[in-house]
Design an enzyme around this catalytic site. Structure first.
Site, mmCIF file in Angstrom:
data_model
loop_
_atom_site.group_PDB
_atom_site.id
_atom_site.type_symbol
_atom_site.label_atom_id
_atom_site.label_comp_id
_atom_site.label_asym_id
_atom_site.label_seq_id
_atom_site.Cartn_x
_atom_site.Cartn_y
_atom_site.Cartn_z
ATOM 1 N N GLY A 12 1.455 7.608 5.824
ATOM 2 C CA GLY A 12 2.321 6.548 5.315
ATOM 3 C C GLY A 12 2.866 6.923 3.955
ATOM 4 O O GLY A 12 2.680 8.055 3.493
ATOM 5 N N ALA A 13 3.542 5.967 3.328
ATOM 6 C CA ALA A 13 4.128 6.224 2.018
ATOM 7 C C ALA A 13 3.042 6.467 0.969
ATOM 8 O O ALA A 13 3.225 7.237 0.036
ATOM 9 C CB ALA A 13 4.990 5.037 1.623
ATOM 10 N N ILE A 17 -3.710 8.160 7.268
ATOM 11 C CA ILE A 17 -4.536 7.363 8.164
ATOM 12 C C ILE A 17 -5.265 8.296 9.124
ATOM 13 O O ILE A 17 -4.633 9.119 9.794
ATOM 14 C CB ILE A 17 -3.662 6.389 8.995
ATOM 15 C CG1 ILE A 17 -2.713 5.588 8.098
ATOM 16 C CG2 ILE A 17 -4.497 5.490 9.881
ATOM 17 C CD1 ILE A 17 -3.343 4.554 7.239
ATOM 18 N N LYS A 30 -8.332 4.749 5.927
ATOM 19 C CA LYS A 30 -7.049 4.791 5.217
ATOM 20 C C LYS A 30 -7.307 5.359 3.829
ATOM 21 O O LYS A 30 -7.882 4.691 2.961
ATOM 22 C CB LYS A 30 -6.469 3.375 5.131
ATOM 23 C CG LYS A 30 -5.148 3.300 4.408
ATOM 24 C CD LYS A 30 -4.535 1.916 4.563
ATOM 25 C CE LYS A 30 -3.231 1.794 3.794
ATOM 26 N NZ LYS A 30 -2.610 0.496 3.983
ATOM 27 N N ASP A 124 3.993 -7.038 2.009
ATOM 28 C CA ASP A 124 4.825 -6.001 2.648
ATOM 29 C C ASP A 124 4.914 -6.309 4.154
ATOM 30 O O ASP A 124 4.575 -5.473 4.995
ATOM 31 C CB ASP A 124 4.203 -4.621 2.405
ATOM 32 C CG ASP A 124 5.114 -3.485 2.862
ATOM 33 O OD1 ASP A 124 6.338 -3.687 2.951
ATOM 34 O OD2 ASP A 124 4.598 -2.377 3.127
#
Ligand SMILES: Nc1ncnc2c1ncn2[C@@H]1O[C@H](COP(=O)(O)OP(=O)(O)OP(=O)(O)O)[C@@H](O)[C@H]1O
Ligand SMILES: [Mg+2]
Length: 215
Positions: A12-13, A17, A30, A124
């Protein structure tokens, strides 16, 4: 050579993961990774702060009965969060593949209603941060920017983020947001005010855009 027993699933940004096993559960690990453009001390502080707030918000949401992956642990030193793996499709994918998508959006609305009714903010809320199981149950994930607030503006921001990402991926956005809204108000009658606030933010944005065109 160092061994990593976990399989990388996504980048992800902010985090990598991994999928693995923990306490005999299929889990997600994560790991928030350093950002080289940040000063190392600031970087570590940001990563641990996001990890803590993600863990806190997830547990609070779970305590309120919102469907989120159960948190199994955090490792501050490795800036890693461990939670249960949810088998399913991202809402982003489900929009294109599921026949009962309207029902799913109603249910997503109900989950966000529970969240907001308890003054919890996602931070988000995109179509990439909801997983839909085979039984059509939506789970809300990715609470790194989440927290606790009773402010209407923060709730309206969640709704607006959700609508904006939905608008970007499907022409059926109006209908699906309508289904979401029904579930939202059904679970949280005061949610009408957050929706009204969202409408105000949108018309403010349209007004600013028009002003800029005139310059
Ligand atoms: N509990 C979970 N069960 C199954 N898959 C998960 C779970 N948590 C995360 N994932 C998968 O990993 C992806 C990234 O996770 P998450 O959204 O928490 O991290 P992120 O770094 O914020 O990613 P992005 O920048 O893409 O939003 C999700 O879109 C999803 O595909
Ligand atoms: Mg995400």
């Amino acid at each position: 050579m160092k061994r990593n027993p976990h399989k990388e699933l996504a980048k992800g940004a902010e985090a990598i993961i991994y999928q693995g096993r923990f306490l005999n559960f299929k889990v997600i690990l994560k790991k928030r990774v350093p950002k080289l453009y940040r000063l190392p001390e600031i970087d570590y502080r940001i990563r641990t702060q996001r990890l803590r707030s993600e863990a806190k918000t997830m547990v609070s949401a779970w305590q309120c009965g919102v469907r989120v992956p159960e948190l199994l642990g955090i490792d501050l030193e490795k800036t890693t969060l461990i939670c249960k793996f949810i088998e399913g499709d991202l809402l982003y994918t489900a929009v294109r593949t599921h026949d009962s998508i309207q029902k799913i959006f109603f249910k997503v609305g109900e989950e966000i209603a529970h969240l907001h009714a308890n003054d919890l903010i996602h931070g988000d809320l995109t179509v990439f941060n909801v997983i839909v199981t085979e039984k059509l149950i939506p789970y809300i994930i990715d609470f790194g920017l989440g927290g606790f607030s009773g402010e209407l503006e923060r709730k309206a921001d969640d709704l607006l983020t959700f609508y904006s990402t939905l608008k970007a991926i499907t022409p059926k956005n109006k209908q699906l947001f309508e289904n979401f809204k029904q579930g939202y108000i059904n679970g949280y009658s005061e949610g009408i005010q957050a929706l009204e606030q969202m409408r105000k933010i949108m018309s403010r944005a349209r007004y600013i855009a028009r002003e800029n065109r005139l310059e």
